[in-house]
Scaffold this motif. Structure first.
Motif, mmCIF file in Angstrom:
data_model
loop_
_atom_site.group_PDB
_atom_site.id
_atom_site.type_symbol
_atom_site.label_atom_id
_atom_site.label_comp_id
_atom_site.label_asym_id
_atom_site.label_seq_id
_atom_site.Cartn_x
_atom_site.Cartn_y
_atom_site.Cartn_z
ATOM 1 N N GLU A 402 3.488 -15.537 -8.449
ATOM 2 C CA GLU A 402 3.365 -14.082 -8.470
ATOM 3 C C GLU A 402 2.093 -13.652 -9.196
ATOM 4 N N ASP A 403 1.729 -14.372 -10.250
ATOM 5 C CA ASP A 403 0.480 -14.052 -10.961
ATOM 6 C C ASP A 403 -0.726 -14.258 -10.044
ATOM 7 N N ALA A 404 -0.691 -15.288 -9.212
ATOM 8 C CA ALA A 404 -1.784 -15.512 -8.271
ATOM 9 C C ALA A 404 -1.907 -14.332 -7.304
ATOM 10 N N ARG A 405 -0.766 -13.836 -6.826
ATOM 11 C CA ARG A 405 -0.797 -12.683 -5.909
ATOM 12 C C ARG A 405 -1.335 -11.443 -6.621
ATOM 13 N N LEU A 406 -0.993 -11.274 -7.885
ATOM 14 C CA LEU A 406 -1.477 -10.101 -8.630
ATOM 15 C C LEU A 406 -2.993 -10.139 -8.809
ATOM 16 N N VAL A 407 -3.556 -11.327 -9.022
ATOM 17 C CA VAL A 407 -5.011 -11.450 -9.140
ATOM 18 C C VAL A 407 -5.678 -11.045 -7.829
ATOM 19 N N LEU A 408 -5.132 -11.498 -6.705
ATOM 20 C CA LEU A 408 -5.706 -11.143 -5.409
ATOM 21 C C LEU A 408 -5.536 -9.658 -5.111
ATOM 22 N N GLN A 409 -4.431 -9.075 -5.561
ATOM 23 C CA GLN A 409 -4.263 -7.621 -5.402
ATOM 24 C C GLN A 409 -5.318 -6.867 -6.206
ATOM 25 N N ARG A 410 -5.670 -7.412 -7.352
ATOM 26 C CA ARG A 410 -6.726 -6.785 -8.166
ATOM 27 C C ARG A 410 -8.075 -6.861 -7.440
ATOM 28 N N LEU A 411 -8.344 -7.997 -6.818
ATOM 29 C CA LEU A 411 -9.570 -8.136 -6.022
ATOM 30 C C LEU A 411 -9.572 -7.138 -4.872
ATOM 31 N N HIS A 412 -8.430 -6.994 -4.193
ATOM 32 C CA HIS A 412 -8.320 -6.035 -3.092
ATOM 33 C C HIS A 412 -8.581 -4.611 -3.570
ATOM 34 N N ALA A 413 -8.042 -4.263 -4.719
ATOM 35 C CA ALA A 413 -8.235 -2.905 -5.247
ATOM 36 C C ALA A 413 -9.702 -2.635 -5.546
ATOM 37 N N ARG A 414 -10.411 -3.633 -6.092
ATOM 38 C CA ARG A 414 -11.832 -3.440 -6.388
ATOM 39 C C ARG A 414 -12.653 -3.326 -5.115
ATOM 40 N N LEU A 415 -12.308 -4.122 -4.093
ATOM 41 C CA LEU A 415 -13.015 -4.020 -2.825
ATOM 42 C C LEU A 415 -12.808 -2.655 -2.185
ATOM 43 N N GLN A 416 -11.576 -2.157 -2.216
ATOM 44 C CA GLN A 416 -11.305 -0.841 -1.632
ATOM 45 C C GLN A 416 -12.039 0.261 -2.394
ATOM 46 N N ARG A 417 -12.167 0.085 -3.694
ATOM 47 C CA ARG A 417 -12.833 1.103 -4.505
ATOM 48 C C ARG A 417 -14.344 1.111 -4.267
ATOM 49 N N GLU A 418 -14.934 -0.073 -4.120
ATOM 50 C CA GLU A 418 -16.387 -0.151 -3.980
ATOM 51 C C GLU A 418 -16.854 -0.138 -2.522
ATOM 52 N N PHE A 419 -15.989 -0.588 -1.592
ATOM 53 C CA PHE A 419 -16.329 -0.579 -0.159
ATOM 54 C C PHE A 419 -15.174 0.048 0.624
#
Length: 519
Positions: A402-419
């Motif tokens: 679950e922690d691995a999925r949370l890290v990838l969700q954080r990456l997704h959130a940053r991508l959506q915010r910047e692109f």
């Protein structure tokens, strides 16, 4: 009927016939891309099928088409493989021993770069057949130095794999003599194949001091040590002027002695060399072998000697010692040394140190601390894509799903915010899925692709859909799901784009094979 009238009618008839033939050649039905057929094929058959479909979409098969294009070159299809695509096609032919498609590619080789790729592949195939003379002759026709270096190293590997070590050595000797520069690849290959003397010859001819000394430490010294020639390894290590790099070279010799059970001799060598980074790496090796009593004084000596060095060597050494602490699991000591060093003066060792610390936190399940290190030290998104992916991989491998999925969700959130408009086609997903494509983390990679498919299924804009389908084709290829990869390639609107997508899939397939074989 007058003569002018007959002439006009004759010309009109000829034009009508040419137009009809042209229409017929362009209306020839291509073999459809049927993804389900791939499931029953072997890997070599899959590669041959991909090459055939890519060439078919560029060549428009048919005898009349070939004659028309010979007579009227301007009628030729506009799409032709780029240099990179051509190199991928030839590389796949050589890797899977497909001689016939390689010969078909000859007609595309119109400039030196394409001809170099073709010669490279042919030399590899000749070497695999045991014909060293033809392989050497073919390689001499390569004009680009970097391509020639890769060709020599590949041919030497093929010969060594076939048990022809004398021929492999002769090819590497020829490479050292012929290549005036860019010998680092030859150094690495000679060292891997067990020819440390040739690796040293090639390394000493590298003009740049930094690259030369890194090649000596990373390749030549370990090669001599693996061959049991410790005196030669020590002689080469003494030639390295950079103390940070020299210490790591001595540590490699000590490591080989430990593997031979010569623990006392390994520690004695490091004591004699008195290099801080050497002390630290050997201490990590000892700690990993359950000998903390032997490691403790070496850690202390490493720190003491590093603090006495002038800048920037001081900061570089401290960061390297911090990296060794992190890999040994002592994160408090690692952070303590990082805080004492100057980050600006300690590159590139500082980058490696913080990466190692973040991954060590992730291995222990400390997701928040790992993410904090990454985001504080690498604030821009471009510099955090790799750490995010590596953290997710480390967490997943150690059971923190679950922690691995949370890290990838954080990456997704940053991508959506910047692109916000095209976050789903960012290269970050390519790197993330590629880093998770190993067997132990493959379920997470496929989970990411499935999530991306669900999140983007509502996108109908043709241009956005085009880029998305090409990206999904490559992502599925990275996880080894070729039927799904070809499914998305078949959805692309034009023959040319389908051909390019199939070549991208081919590139991934070849790279996965080389990764499996450790090349």
């Amino acid at each position: 009927m007058s003569r002018p009238t007959r002439l006009i009618l004759g010309v009109a008839t000829l034009l009508a016939v040419v137009a009809g033939l042209l229409w017929w050649t362009r209306s020839v039905r291509l073999t459809p891309l049927e993804p389900n057929r791939l499931a029953a094929m072997s890997e070599t058959e899959q590669v041959a099928w991909l090459i055939e479909r890519a060439l078919e979409r560029s060549e428009r098969p048919g005898f009349i088409r070939k004659k028309l294009y010979e007579w009227f070159p301007r009628l030729r299809t506009k799409w032709e493989p780029s240099h990179d695509e051509f190199a991928t096609l030839t590389r796949a032919c050589a890797e899977y021993d497909l001689w016939e498609p390689l010969q078909r590619l000859r007609r595309w080789a119109r400039d030196p770069l394409d001809k170099d790729s073709l010669h490279f592949a042919e030399a590899q195939l000749w070497a695999r057949r045991g014909d060293t003379a033809k392989a050497s002759q073919t390689m001499r026709g390569i004009s680009d130095i970097a391509v020639k270096a890769r060709a020599y190293s590949t041919v030497a590997t093929e010969l060594n794999r076939a048990g022809q070590r004398d021929e492999a050595r002769r090819v590497l000797q020829e490479a050292v003599a012929q290549l005036p520069q860019d010998k680092d690849l030859i150094v690495s290959m000679a060292a891997q194949l067990g020819f440390p003397d040739l690796a040293e010859q090639a390394a000493t001819r590298i003009a740049d001091r930094m690259f030369r000394e890194h090649a000596l430490a990373a390749d030549v010294v370990p090669a001599y040590a693996r061959a049991g020639q410790d005196s030669e390894a020590i002689r080469v290590a003494r030639q390295i002027s950079d103390r940070v790099v020299r210490g790591l070279a001595y540590a490699e010799i000590a490591h080989m002695r430990m593997q031979r059970g010569q623990w006392t001799e390994a520690v004695a060598l490091i004591e004699q060399a008195r290099e801080p980074t050497g002390y630290a790496r050997v201490a990590r090796y000892l700690a990993g072998q359950g000998r903390p009593a032997l490691a403790r004084p070496l850690w202390q000596k490493a720190e003491q000697l590093a603090r006495r060095l002038p800048e920037p060597s001081r900061s570089r050494a401290l960061f390297q010692i911090a990296t060794e602490y992190a890999r040994a699991g002592d994160l408090d000591a690692a952070m303590r040394l990082c805080n004492q060093a100057d980050e600006a003066k300690g590159r590139p060792e500082s980058v490696r140190a913080f990466h190692a610390i973040a991954r060590a936190y992730a291995a222990k399940g400390k997701r928040e601390q790992a993410v904090a290190v990454v985001e504080q030290r690498f604030p821009s998104l471009a510099s955090t894509v790799i750490p995010y992916s590596l953290l997710a991989r480390e967490l997943y491998r150690n059971g923190y799903y679950e922690d691995a999925r949370l890290v990838l969700q954080r990456l997704h959130a940053r991508l959506q915010r910047e692109f916000p408009r095209n976050w789903y086609t960012d290269y970050a997903w390519l790197f993330t899925v590629d880093s998770l494509a190993s067997p132990d983390t493959l379920p997470l990679a496929r989970e990411i692709i499935g999530w991306l498919e669900r999140e983007t299924q509502s996108i109908t804009n043709p241009r956005e859909r085009y880029f998305l389908d090409r990206r999904l084709a490559v992502l599925h290829a990275q996880t080894g799901d070729l039927p799904r990869a070809v499914h998305y390639a078949a959805r692309l609107p034009h023959n040319e784009s389908q051909a390019s997508a199939l070549i991208e899939i081919l590139q991934v397939v070849v790279e996965r094979r080389e990764s499996r074989e450790g090349r």
